[in-house]
Scaffold this motif. Structure first.
Motif: not given
Length: 327
Positions: A260-272
């Motif tokens: 239902v929408g889009e937004r910006e986010a900061l993602l890192v791998p779970q292993a980090a």
């Protein structure tokens, strides 16, 4: 997880041999949790065309029928009485016709001998024609009644499954009354979506079945094939086609997640991510400086190409270089 735009990771080798990457904003899809209901595309009543008593009822709930199949029989005893009365009248007229034809033959003989006039002979012919016309009228009336009797058969309007049968054998019904309700046109997952999300949906969108974050644990997906234009009670109806959807129980509810929408986010791998004392942290590598351990607040988990990633709500900024897998 469908990503909008390019997700960039800058990988480099550190002196210790560990990998680093640059954290950049990524557009991710926002999902709305709703419940879908297993439903048929069409919901068609099989109606009685004749008023009378249900003499036969050949279907029950859950039974599958084909288009044109007789599912019930409605009988009206008055029609049989009318047919018997027509038969009696026809027998009487047939006897009168035989008498009139005999008199016409005798009249023709007498006319040839000059005993009777032309007018009398015409009267005899007219009497025969009148009786024959009455017989044809009775035959037409009988065809009408026979057609009404045939219309006592209640036919399935289309192929599908019988969802309800509101009458029983021996019930008295009127013309147009529903004998059974048949669901046809295929089985779909019908959604009722709040109208504020209507503009975010379009036919052809991928829909995920499941109630977890991003619907990740639900391997099944569907396609939004129909978005109904009418809004009722602040909600929009939509049909989702799901391959292999179990249609044995119409009305069964399933959890669904809609984009239902889009937004910006900061993602890192779970292993980090690492955890010490209940706090989450990551190792970063600033330029021209030693590695730093930075405490972060992780958000929801996101799946990218089957790999787990975590959204970072605070603790990192765009351009930070995060070390992967360094304790």
């Amino acid at each position: 997880m469908r990503l909008i735009g390019a997700f960039c990771l800058a990988l480099a080798a550190t002196s210790a041999g560990a990998e680093t990457f640059e954290v950049l904003p990524t557009e991710i899809v926002e999902w709305k949790s709703v419940y879908g209901e297993v439903a048929t595309r069409d919901l068609v009543p099989a109606r009685a065309r004749l008023g009378g008593t249900v003499a036969e009822l050949d279907v029950s709930e859950g039974q599958r029928v084909t288009a044109g199949e007789q599912i019930a029989l409605v009988e009206d005893d008055k029609l049989q009485f009318r047919l018997s009365a027509l038969d009696a009248r026809r027998e009487a007229l047939s006897a009168q016709l035989e008498t009139a034809q005999s008199e016409l033959e005798r009249g023709q003989t007498l006319f040839d001998r000059g005993v009777i006039t032309t007018q009398r002979l015409d009267e005899l012919r007219t009497a025969v024609d009148v009786i024959e016309g009455e017989l044809r009228s009775l035959d037409s009336e009988r065809l009408i009644i026979e057609q009404q009797v045939d219309e006592g058969g209640v036919l399935a309007p289309e192929a599908g499954v019988v969802l309800s049968v509101p009458v029983s054998r021996g019930s008295v019904v009127t013309p147009g009354e529903t004998i059974a309700v048949i669901g046809g046109g295929g089985v779909y997952l019908r959604l009722s979506v709040p109208e504020r999300h209507a503009q975010d949906l379009a036919e052809g969108d991928e829909i995920r079945l499941g109630a977890g974050p991003d619907g990740r644990e639900a391997a099944r997906t569907g396609t939004l094939v129909k978005l109904y234009p009418q809004i009722e009670g602040g909600r929009v109806q939509a049909d989702v086609e799901v391959e292999g959807l179990d249609g044995r129980f119409v009305g069964r509810r399933l959890p669904v997640r809609l984009p239902v929408g889009e937004r910006e986010a900061l993602l890192v791998p779970q292993a980090a991510l690492h955890q010490v004392g209940g706090l989450d942290y990551v190792w970063t590598e600033p330029e021209n400086a030693d590695r730093l351990r930075r405490t972060v607040v992780p958000g929801r988990e996101v799946s990218i190409d089957g790999e787990p990633w975590r959204e970072i709500l605070s603790g990192l900024t765009t351009g930070d270089r995060v070390v992967l897998g360094d304790e």
